[in-house]
Design a protein around this motif. Structure first.
Motif, PDB file in Angstrom:
ATOM      1  N   PHE A  84       0.830  -1.201   0.000  1.00  0.00           N
ATOM      2  CA  PHE A  84       0.000   0.000   0.000  1.00  0.00           C
ATOM      3  C   PHE A  84       0.868   1.255   0.000  1.00  0.00           C
ATOM      4  O   PHE A  84       1.953   1.280   0.599  1.00  0.00           O
ATOM      5  N   ASP A  85       0.358   2.309  -0.662  1.00  0.00           N
ATOM      6  CA  ASP A  85       1.074   3.580  -0.648  1.00  0.00           C
ATOM      7  C   ASP A  85       0.703   4.372   0.597  1.00  0.00           C
ATOM      8  O   ASP A  85      -0.045   3.888   1.465  1.00  0.00           O
ATOM      9  N   GLU A  86       1.209   5.609   0.706  1.00  0.00           N
ATOM     10  CA  GLU A  86       0.988   6.408   1.907  1.00  0.00           C
ATOM     11  C   GLU A  86      -0.479   6.774   2.100  1.00  0.00           C
ATOM     12  O   GLU A  86      -0.908   7.081   3.215  1.00  0.00           O
ATOM     13  N   ALA A  87      -1.253   6.740   1.021  1.00  0.00           N
ATOM     14  CA  ALA A  87      -2.685   7.037   1.115  1.00  0.00           C
ATOM     15  C   ALA A  87      -3.515   5.792   1.402  1.00  0.00           C
ATOM     16  O   ALA A  87      -4.743   5.874   1.473  1.00  0.00           O
ATOM     17  N   GLY A  88      -2.850   4.647   1.552  1.00  0.00           N
ATOM     18  CA  GLY A  88      -3.560   3.410   1.852  1.00  0.00           C
ATOM     19  C   GLY A  88      -4.136   2.710   0.644  1.00  0.00           C
ATOM     20  O   GLY A  88      -4.988   1.824   0.784  1.00  0.00           O
ATOM     21  N   ARG A  89      -3.682   3.090  -0.553  1.00  0.00           N
ATOM     22  CA  ARG A  89      -4.159   2.441  -1.778  1.00  0.00           C
ATOM     23  C   ARG A  89      -3.180   1.368  -2.224  1.00  0.00           C
ATOM     24  O   ARG A  89      -1.961   1.548  -2.082  1.00  0.00           O
ATOM     25  N   PRO A  90      -3.669   0.259  -2.799  1.00  0.00           N
ATOM     26  CA  PRO A  90      -2.752  -0.742  -3.351  1.00  0.00           C
ATOM     27  C   PRO A  90      -1.869  -0.096  -4.410  1.00  0.00           C
ATOM     28  O   PRO A  90      -2.370   0.640  -5.266  1.00  0.00           O
ATOM     29  N   SER A  91      -0.573  -0.360  -4.357  1.00  0.00           N
ATOM     30  CA  SER A  91       0.363   0.281  -5.278  1.00  0.00           C
ATOM     31  C   SER A  91       1.328  -0.751  -5.836  1.00  0.00           C
ATOM     32  O   SER A  91       2.162  -1.296  -5.104  1.00  0.00           O
ATOM     33  N   PHE A  92       1.232  -0.991  -7.143  1.00  0.00           N
ATOM     34  CA  PHE A  92       2.148  -1.932  -7.787  1.00  0.00           C
ATOM     35  C   PHE A  92       3.572  -1.386  -7.783  1.00  0.00           C
ATOM     36  O   PHE A  92       4.537  -2.140  -7.665  1.00  0.00           O
TER      37      PHE A  92
END
Length: 330
Positions: A84-92
């Motif tokens: 997850f990125d800093e915003a809490g979204r899945p990030s490839f």
């Protein structure tokens, strides 16, 4: 108890959401932007096997305790490893930092700084019995009953009878899309089945790296762009240059991976246009990556492709052109 049998993952077809009149026949899950694995939990041991059969267990040590979270049962689970990125979204792109690590000390550091989560969405085997013949709804109930919650794994919520809501929620959350699964469908190992439909919010395409061009300006000492292709009738067809989406760290890592693969001749057939070939350095076509793009052009080129990262879960020869996501067409 005997050793668990080996499975290969069932795959989804790219398509449009099920028609509203059929929605009561489907369940819908978020499409996690990560790496697909089958998790084999036997006794106190866990094995994580990628889509192309590679053992990636040592790369993700924070997932080892999953073996003790199945109620003492030996199981085969299907899921996606996500960062997850800093915003809490899945990030490839964030997951890239973890995917290709093999050094124990570096992995221990990354477990703290870039932890992963295993999103579990199916169960294939329990104890001595396969459950792939159980309908989707029964397997989901079994999965939720078997797996105890953990800090680094979860069984995410799924949506029944409400595909439009699931797709809209995926857009609002910045998730890649949804996977719609027919409620009565069985699990078909190794098959790409119309019983599972992936519905994307963005256009992405897997590509094979066949070369790179010399950089200019601040990239003069590194790579300018990747020359990429997809397989058509057993030949690697050139589909464009990818020159955006790279961080300085990504450029360094790609340079180190590409250097030993350099070769004197182009792997593309038919040949790359002269303008693109003029500054090209050719490489053996063994690295698979993923790009986001605007559209396919009439001459079968990717328009405005942007690099998302390398994939190590698919053989190069299986990389072919995906059709346009229907809900994004036009």
């Amino acid at each position: 108890m005997g050793e668990l049998p080996t499975y290969t993952p069932m795959l989804a077809q790219l398509g449009a959401p099920p028609p509203p009149g059929e929605d009561d026949e489907w369940g819908h899950e978020m499409k996690w932007d990560g790496v697909r694995v089958l998790a084999y939990a036997e006794g106190s041991a866990l094995r994580l096997i990628s889509r192309n059969g590679r053992d990636v267990t040592a790369t993700y040590p924070e997932l080892y305790p999953l073996a003790g979270a199945t109620g003492g049962r030996d199981v085969v689970l299907d899921g996606e490893i996500v960062a997850f990125d800093e915003a809490g979204r899945p990030s490839f792109s964030v997951l890239q930092h973890r995917m290709h690590q093999r050094h124990d000390e570096r992995i221990r550091h990354l477990v703290a700084s870039v932890p992963v989560t295993l999103m579990l969405f199916d169960v294939l085997h329990v104890g001595a019995e396969p459950v792939i013949g159980v309908p989707y709804t029964g397997r989901r109930e079994l999965l939720e009953d078997i797996v105890a919650p953990g800090a680094r794994w979860q069984v995410p919520v799924w949506f029944r009878d409400d595909g439009p809501h699931a797709l809209e929620l995926s857009r609002r959350l910045g998730i890649e899309g949804v996977v719609s699964k027919r409620l009565r469908s069985v699990y078909r190992p190794g098959r790409r089945s119309p019983d599972w439909i992936k519905v994307k919010n963005v256009r992405t395409q897997e590509v094979v790296v066949g070369g790179w061009s010399t950089g200019q300006g601040r990239r003069a000492s590194t790579m300018g762009a990747l020359l990429v292709g997809v397989y058509e009738s057993g030949r690697l067809a050139y589909v464009g240059n990818v020159g955006t989406g790279f961080t300085d760290e990504t450029l360094r890592e790609l340079g180190a991976l590409l250097a030993p693969l350099e070769r004197p001749t182009s792997p593309f057939d038919p040949p790359v246009p002269r303008e693109q070939a003029r500054t090209a350095h050719w490489v053996d076509p063994v690295l698979v990556g993923e790009v986001q793009y605007a559209e396919w052009t009439p001459d079968a080129r990717l328009r405005h492709p942007s690099w998302r990262g390398l994939r190590d879960d698919k053989p190069p020869t299986e990389v072919t052109r995906e059709s346009e996501p229907p809900q994004l067409a036009g």
